[in-house]
Design an enzyme around this catalytic site. Structure first.
Site, PDB file in Angstrom:
ATOM      1  N   ARG A  94      56.395  -4.102  63.652  1.00 29.12           N
ATOM      2  CA  ARG A  94      57.065  -3.464  62.510  1.00 29.12           C
ATOM      3  C   ARG A  94      56.683  -1.990  62.535  1.00 29.12           C
ATOM      4  NH1 ARG A  94      55.603  -3.101  56.702  1.00 29.12           N
ATOM      5  NH2 ARG A  94      57.496  -2.993  55.417  1.00 29.12           N
ATOM      6  N   ASN A 171      60.177  -0.192  52.482  1.00 24.90           N
ATOM      7  CA  ASN A 171      58.856  -0.766  52.271  1.00 24.90           C
ATOM      8  C   ASN A 171      58.518  -0.850  50.788  1.00 24.90           C
ATOM      9  OD1 ASN A 171      56.125  -1.536  53.428  1.00 24.90           O
ATOM     10  ND2 ASN A 171      55.533   0.179  52.113  1.00 24.90           N
ATOM     11  N   GLU A 172      58.081  -2.032  50.341  1.00 20.40           N
ATOM     12  CA  GLU A 172      57.566  -2.229  48.973  1.00 20.40           C
ATOM     13  C   GLU A 172      58.361  -1.400  47.967  1.00 20.40           C
ATOM     14  OE1 GLU A 172      53.352  -1.498  49.246  1.00 20.40           O
ATOM     15  OE2 GLU A 172      53.071  -3.097  50.729  1.00 20.40           O
ATOM     16  N   HIS A 238      54.317  -9.280  51.006  1.00 19.44           N
ATOM     17  CA  HIS A 238      53.077  -8.692  51.509  1.00 19.44           C
ATOM     18  C   HIS A 238      51.915  -9.367  50.791  1.00 19.44           C
ATOM     19  CE1 HIS A 238      55.298  -4.763  52.812  1.00 19.44           C
ATOM     20  NE2 HIS A 238      55.777  -5.865  53.378  1.00 19.44           N
ATOM     21  N   TYR A 240      48.111  -9.494  49.912  1.00 21.92           N
ATOM     22  CA  TYR A 240      46.796  -8.870  49.795  1.00 21.92           C
ATOM     23  C   TYR A 240      46.017  -9.609  48.704  1.00 21.92           C
ATOM     24  CZ  TYR A 240      48.590  -5.324  52.981  1.00 21.92           C
ATOM     25  OH  TYR A 240      49.110  -4.675  54.079  1.00 21.92           O
ATOM     26  N   GLU A 267      53.371  -7.972  55.714  1.00 20.25           N
ATOM     27  CA  GLU A 267      52.067  -7.304  55.778  1.00 20.25           C
ATOM     28  C   GLU A 267      51.027  -8.257  55.204  1.00 20.25           C
ATOM     29  OE1 GLU A 267      51.517  -3.525  53.910  1.00 20.25           O
ATOM     30  OE2 GLU A 267      53.401  -2.682  54.666  1.00 20.25           O
ATOM     31  N   TRP A 296      48.864  -5.901  58.905  1.00 18.61           N
ATOM     32  CA  TRP A 296      48.689  -4.460  58.700  1.00 18.61           C
ATOM     33  C   TRP A 296      47.267  -4.100  59.104  1.00 18.61           C
ATOM     34  CZ3 TRP A 296      52.167  -0.719  57.287  1.00 18.61           C
ATOM     35  CH2 TRP A 296      51.633   0.562  57.126  1.00 18.61           C
TER      36      TRP A 296
END
Length: 345
Positions: A94, A171-172, A238, A240, A267, A296
């Site tokens: 990516r 992105n996001e 993503h 996290y 990610e 990531w």
């Protein structure tokens, strides 16, 4: 991930505050996606969505196993980085690009060069527009509509690359403020690209800095896919600090799989400022469920998240603990990645 350019995510308190809401929403059923509508443009080969999965032009399932590379900030590193990422077993990269609104623009010639380098390295190339990151909260962040304009401006670099390239809209594309607008704005951006003649597989990142703790993407993905005239959109979460337990990871991934909605973990990391993501669960359940993942990131992080580098100083011979984990650990890239069949002829 909330990034300091070049480079976390929403504060952990957000997930706590909305715990009750999350529990309620988790009990709701997911909606299955509609079949391809009559009159919808056919996919003439190339990567496309079928049966809730991303498949290649020949119908072979393609499960992404790879990492992110921050090309827009480290363009000179890209050729070697892609070669090294491939050598470690990845089938996908990516690539961070800029529309020119927040960082120097990656123009048509540069995008074409990136695609050529991905192909040279025998990698599927996910191209993402980074300038949308945290729209509504992050200063200078742009709308998905503006990102769509960027993709249209570089479309000649994308033409004919449908077997090799996935276009990640932005992105996001929302922080936490106004995140419910994600559904309508994503639909509009997809329609804009299709009208302009871009028929690649598209990837839509979740709001809430990519982590979708409010479940806006999860609960509206089916309607977004239905709004794509090509029915060719993949969704990206993503993971996290919001995803710090195996139960949370498995539930989120399973709901998409059961609803036949194509999903990628676009990610994730082994640690983060908003909490400790369960990378073992992310990789394990992704492998169990046939879901792609892209860690990531290769190298070059700053602003306090340097621990997310996989290679020290872009040196593949100096993998960090995170790099060793994602490439060589259980359910890692080295043991689970399969090269795209388009490169095997």
């Amino acid at each position: 991930m909330r990034k300091t350019a070049p480079g976390g995510a929403t504060p952990r308190v957000v997930a706590v505050v909305f715990a009750a809401l999350a529990a309620l929403l988790l009990s709701l059923p997911s909606l299955a996606p509609p079949a391809r509508a009559a009159g919808a443009l056919p996919v003439a080969g190339g990567l496309h969505v079928a049966g809730g999965k991303l498949v290649e032009g020949n119908g072979s399932p393609f499960v992404m196993r790879g990492v992110n590379h921050a090309h827009t900030w480290y363009a000179s590193r890209t050729p070697q980085a892609l070669s090294d990422i491939k050598a470690l077993g990845a089938n996908t990269v990516r690539v961070v690009l800029s529309t020119g609104d927040r960082w120097a623009k990656n123009d048509t010639a540069d995008v074409a060069n990136v695609v050529a380098q991905c192909k040279r390295a025998r990698l599927i190339c996910v191209l993402e527009a980074h300038d949308t990151t945290g729209y509504g909260e992050q200063g200078g962040a742009i709308t998905l509509s503006r990102a769509a304009d960027y993709w249209i401006s570089v479309r000649s670099a994308l033409a004919g690359q449908e077997s090799y390239v996935v276009v990640n809209l932005g992105n996001e594309p929302y922080g936490n403020t106004g995140a419910t607008a994600w559904t309508a704005d994503t639909k509009a951006a997809i329609r804009k690209l299709r009208t302009a003649g871009i028929h690649h597989a598209l990837m839509a990142d979740a709001p809430n800095w990519g982590q979708d703790w409010g479940f806006t993407m999860r609960d509206n993905a089916a309607s977004v896919l239905a709004a794509d005239p090509d029915r060719n959109t993949v969704f990206s979460v993503h993971m996290y600090g919001v995803f710090d337990t195996a139960a949370e990871v498995k539930d989120y991934l399973t709901r998409f799989v059961n609803a036949q909605l194509p999903l990628v973990v676009g990610e994730f990391g082994h640690n983060h400022s908003d909490g400790n993501p369960d990378e073992d669960a992310i990789m394990g359940h992704a492998q169990e469920l046939g879901v792609g993942y892209l860690g990531w990131s290769w190298s070059g992080n700053s602003g306090g998240v340097e621990y997310l580098d996989m290679a020290t100083g872009f040196n593949a011979a100096a993998l960090t603990g995170w790099g060793q984990r994602i490439f060589n650990g259980a359910n890692g890239i080295g043991s689970t990645s399969r090269e795209a069949t388009v490169y095997r002829s």
